[in-house]
Scaffold this active site. Sequence first.
Site: not given
Lengths: 578, 95
Positions: A50, A112-113, A162, A477
């Site tokens: 993502e 969940f999630q 959802k 760097m």
Amino acid sequence: MSQMNGASSLVASLEAAGVDVMFGIPGGAILPAYDPIFSSSIRHILVRHEQGAGHAATGYAQVTGRVGVCIATSGPGATNLVTPLADAAMDSVPVVAITGQVPSVAIGTDAFQEADIRGITMPFAKHNYLITDPADIPRAIAEAFHIASTGRPGPVLVDIAKDALQKMTEFKYPASVSLKGYQPKLAPDAQSITDAADLIAQSSKPVFYVGGGVIKANASRELMELAQLLGAPVVTTLMARGAFPDSHPLNLGMPGMHGTVAAVTALQKSDLLITLGARFDDRVTGKLSSFAVHAKVIHADVDPAEIGKNRFADVAVLGDLKHTIAALIPAVKVALGKNRPDLTAWLRQMNSLKATYPLGYDVPKDGSLAPQYVIERLGKISGPQTIFAAGVGQHQMWASQFVSYENPRTWLNSGGLGTMGYAVPAAMGAKVGAPDTTVWAIDGDGCFQMTNQELTTCALNNIPIKVAIINNESLGMVRQWQTLFYEGRYSNTSLESKRIPNFPMLAEAMGCVGLSCDRPEDVDATIEKAMSINDQPVVVDFRVTRDAMVWPMVAAGASNDDILIARETAPDWDSQEL
Amino acid sequence: MAQHTLEVIVENSPGVLARVAGLFSRRAYNIERLSVGPTDNPETSKMDIVVNLEGHALEQVIAQLDKLINVIAIKEIVPNSAVPIVHDTQPDYQN
């Protein structure tokens, strides 16, 4: 008006908003939306992480000027978008992120999630939404695109439960958006323009301090006219490279921590900073109390909160920069007609600095490859239409310094957040937005190992970007700072492990062409070979010396007056007439 | 340092208090006192925010608050003055 479920309403809204492409990955909570996406006119590019979707949306937006769109599921899908959205906020990039959320009845239950992505993105997103009623979807999408793309652009997140995607609703896309609390100002006040013009006509040491806002406002043409009208030097910040052509004699280059001596000194010695879409970032000002102490400030910006945030503005010009600069041109003409200061001495001083202290680098005595040379040749061979996207670190600074940028929207980098791993996915988004243009990612070996999985996406979706890995086998760097400030104690900056991973093999494994180059005499031929391949992504592993450092440098927190052109080497100020 | 009261009209929508409080936290400013209540318009709420800020810092807080999309108008109640300073950029605002 027609009946459909929330998911179809979402996709119809995105189509109505003019979306032609989006980058994303499906998952449980967003799954209902992926069904109408399957038959939509919108091209959906299935990324491999993502974060890649977010940076790709940014790259697309930076190149096209349109809103970039990314889409992910709830929980980890959404939290993986946090870095690119924070990145887009810092660099004022118009991005809309769509995320699925757990069903509304499950919100707050640690389902969940489940992750509170609206709460997580609240501190940096320009705005965000949590939608639980499908009837709200079209309005939220219309508002999100409006907010992301107007005023000071930025990221907007729309989180949709959802069940809101599943329930039936009526689709009605709003014809217009009106927000009581958001009415960005387009045209500046006439008085502020007159005041600015009057200050300009009194200044004998003016400098245009040009920031990324000029590119966002598509105001390069107006800037050119104004700069030529006044004949004052121009400096372009890291975010503004390409806003004004590097080849123009008035361009002194980039100011700031790794800016040119001429650009840094121009700001320091100026009596008037004509600040256009810049924000007095600490990487530009150095120690703020010693920054441009003799200068008055005109600060033109679309964001009222930037004015006076870091530096007092003698004249604030609030409005869109295209309008602002267009209004300044006739006003400055009038003001200069009454009083035209002689800028000859000022220009002579700055041109002397420019000639005495050009950007340069040491050629390694052992015959190894100088990273700056590779980047310089990349710019020369691929030409001024090419789009470059850099990661973050030494290679980013060299890519800003040693490529000549002639056009806006040809230089992409993570300037504000400093996101390592930006280059490959941003280049992917850029190439999708400008498929007929050559797109080079200039990446470090550290950065490349953070997001290279998107090369698979590129290979499978006919997105033939080119990647130059400036491979110094270290986090360059950070290593440079350890060399300069930590007595060479290289704690955890060496990535060296017998050429592991083997980048060309890795590239081949992802369906790209893998090349390598470790001798100066092979650089041109390697770049030309990469340029000749246009049906596949190409990755070139340029194995460069690890001891190269970025110069000039103003140490963090130091005054710009203490700029060094090499280690313990200041410019010879006594020989300059300042 | 003088205390200043900001009277902030916000959209009456979920999460607005978090946005305002979060902004103070993120920009490292303190809230001395805060109260939130309804207005005559059910679509808006009023926040009275007391801050120990003045000058540049106060201007920055107001400018940053005004950037929140859900913030409709800001009035600064000046101590010992009957007339508030209106930082209202929204001409159509009706309290």
